[in-house]
Enzyme design. Structure first.
Site, PDB file in Angstrom:
ATOM      1  N   SER A  29       0.821  -1.201   0.000  1.00 17.82           N
ATOM      2  CA  SER A  29       0.000   0.000   0.000  1.00 17.82           C
ATOM      3  C   SER A  29       0.863   1.263   0.000  1.00 17.82           C
ATOM      4  O   SER A  29       1.554   1.542  -0.965  1.00 17.82           O
ATOM      5  CB  SER A  29      -0.942  -0.048   1.207  1.00 17.82           C
ATOM      6  OG  SER A  29      -1.908   0.973   1.171  1.00 17.82           O
ATOM      7  N   ASP A  40      10.456   4.826 -10.069  1.00 12.06           N
ATOM      8  CA  ASP A  40      10.125   5.363 -11.389  1.00 12.06           C
ATOM      9  C   ASP A  40      10.831   6.687 -11.667  1.00 12.06           C
ATOM     10  O   ASP A  40      11.161   6.990 -12.823  1.00 12.06           O
ATOM     11  CB  ASP A  40       8.615   5.572 -11.514  1.00 12.06           C
ATOM     12  CG  ASP A  40       7.872   4.282 -11.812  1.00 12.06           C
ATOM     13  OD1 ASP A  40       8.506   3.212 -11.833  1.00 12.06           O
ATOM     14  OD2 ASP A  40       6.645   4.348 -12.025  1.00 12.06           O
ATOM     15  N   LYS A  95      -0.645  -4.207  -3.093  1.00  8.24           N
ATOM     16  CA  LYS A  95      -1.932  -3.660  -2.646  1.00  8.24           C
ATOM     17  C   LYS A  95      -1.999  -2.215  -3.137  1.00  8.24           C
ATOM     18  O   LYS A  95      -1.491  -1.299  -2.491  1.00  8.24           O
ATOM     19  CB  LYS A  95      -2.029  -3.738  -1.130  1.00  8.24           C
ATOM     20  CG  LYS A  95      -3.457  -3.599  -0.571  1.00  8.24           C
ATOM     21  CD  LYS A  95      -3.838  -2.169  -0.353  1.00  8.24           C
ATOM     22  CE  LYS A  95      -5.207  -2.040   0.291  1.00  8.24           C
ATOM     23  NZ  LYS A  95      -5.620  -0.632   0.441  1.00  8.24           N
TER      24      LYS A  95
END
Length: 338
Positions: free
Chosen positions: A238, A249, A263
């Site tokens: 999460s 990224d 999640k």
């Protein structure tokens, strides 16, 4: 036969299971209260960390400065034999901690055995508001280590404080440990990611209706220049994946460990009049490179196979991170004499 309330709760939970979404849930008041307290990051307590010794007895490992336990004169290694006249022999650590916690402004009496003096005494302590410790840090040589256990309402402020403490010691790089961190508040995750990112996208949230909300970082935060390695495992979930995915990224961190939990859904929490909670999945989030994490998880840049610790107790994930930092960001021989 179950009473009427239990039957109603059972019917609601039965209906929710038909949605086939493990993250949409109906939560009864007692569990909802625990969740609210956890997310607030604060509770009524005495300000002491407790563990269990080799004899199975709870003992104080650390006192939080300026809090009731320290003011009452308790010391590290004090053994807790009882709480409010009740023996704690045979209780689990969580059970002991639950007995010590309570409403702010109420008194708890601990029966303490002090090994250094071979004495036993009762010590009354007034409970106060205690801030849950979620972030802590230390130096491993000239490498900073930052650990975050959850994302609650105080996590960003604690992380910022610990990060500043590390940066004041001019580390070559920082290992940010998110292993076992099951997540929490999305806003806290965005704040923490922003500490390491300049201006840009942190994540995109997409609802089932197709609506989008973009969460962004700005420039000028304290951790934007220091190299970062993030440790993840199968229990990093999460909000942990929000931070790790954004830094991966945006080329701000290398991920080391094992694939994260996966999640990536967002729940809207409805507080109901009876104290219950209804948590409903309303959206999914995507990393800056538009990767959907839900059900797939984050793949580390460097996989550590097998267990996290070897037979001697060495942390193999942490060792891999240190090896990577030594190879990628070598010591300056003019500073360290190498």
């Amino acid at each position: 036969m179950p009473n009427r309330q239990d039957r109603v709760y059972g019917a609601i939970q039965g209906f929710i299971t038909t949605l086939n979404d493990p993250f949409t849930a109906f939560v009864v008041p007692e569990q909802a209260d625990i969740h609210r307290q956890f997310m607030s990051g604060k509770f009524g307590g005495i300000g002491a960390s407790v563990s269990i010794d080799a004899n199975g007895e709870p003992y104080i490992t650390r006192l939080l400065r300026g809090n009731p336990a320290e003011k009452a004169g308790l010391e590290p290694l004090d053994v807790i034999r009882g709480v409010d006249g009740q023996s704690v022999q045979g209780l689990t650590l969580d059970e002991v901690v639950d007995l010590i916690k309570g409403d702010v402004g109420t008194e708890v009496v601990l029966t303490i055995y002090r090994p250094s003096q071979d004495t036993t005494f009762d010590q009354p302590i007034m409970r106060a508001v205690i801030e849950e410790l979620t972030a802590y840090s230390g130096m491993i040589g000239d490498i900073g280590y930052l650990r975050l256990s959850s994302f609650n309402a105080v996590s960003a402020s604690q992380t910022e404080r610990e990060l500043q403490t590390l940066l004041d010691q001019d580390p070559r790089a920082i290992v940010f440990d998110l292993r076992g961190n099951g997540g929490g508040l999305l806003d806290e995750a965005v704040k923490i990611a922003d500490m390491f990112l300049d201006e840009g996208l942190v994540l995109t949230e997409r609802s089932r209706s197709g609506d989008e909300e973009r969460y962004v970082s700005d420039s000028g935060d304290l951790g934007e220049r220091v190299p970062v390695v993030i440790l993840i495992d199968g229990n990093s979930a999460s909000a942990s994946e929000v931070v790790a995915g954004a830094l991966q990224d945006r080329d701000r961190a290398v991920l080391i460990g094992q694939k994260s939990y996966g999640k990536g859904s967002v729940q809207l929490v409805h507080d109901l009049p009876g104290g219950e909670q209804l948590r409903v999945t309303i959206a999914a989030w995507y990393t800056p490179d538009d990767r959907r994490i839900h059900g797939t998880g984050l793949e580390p840049d460097m996989v550590v196979e097998g267990d996290q610790f070897d037979a001697q107790g060495n942390d193999l994930y942490l060792n891999a991170a240190i090896d990577y930092i030594n190879a990628t960001y070598p010591r300056d021989p003019h500073i360290f004499g190498g």
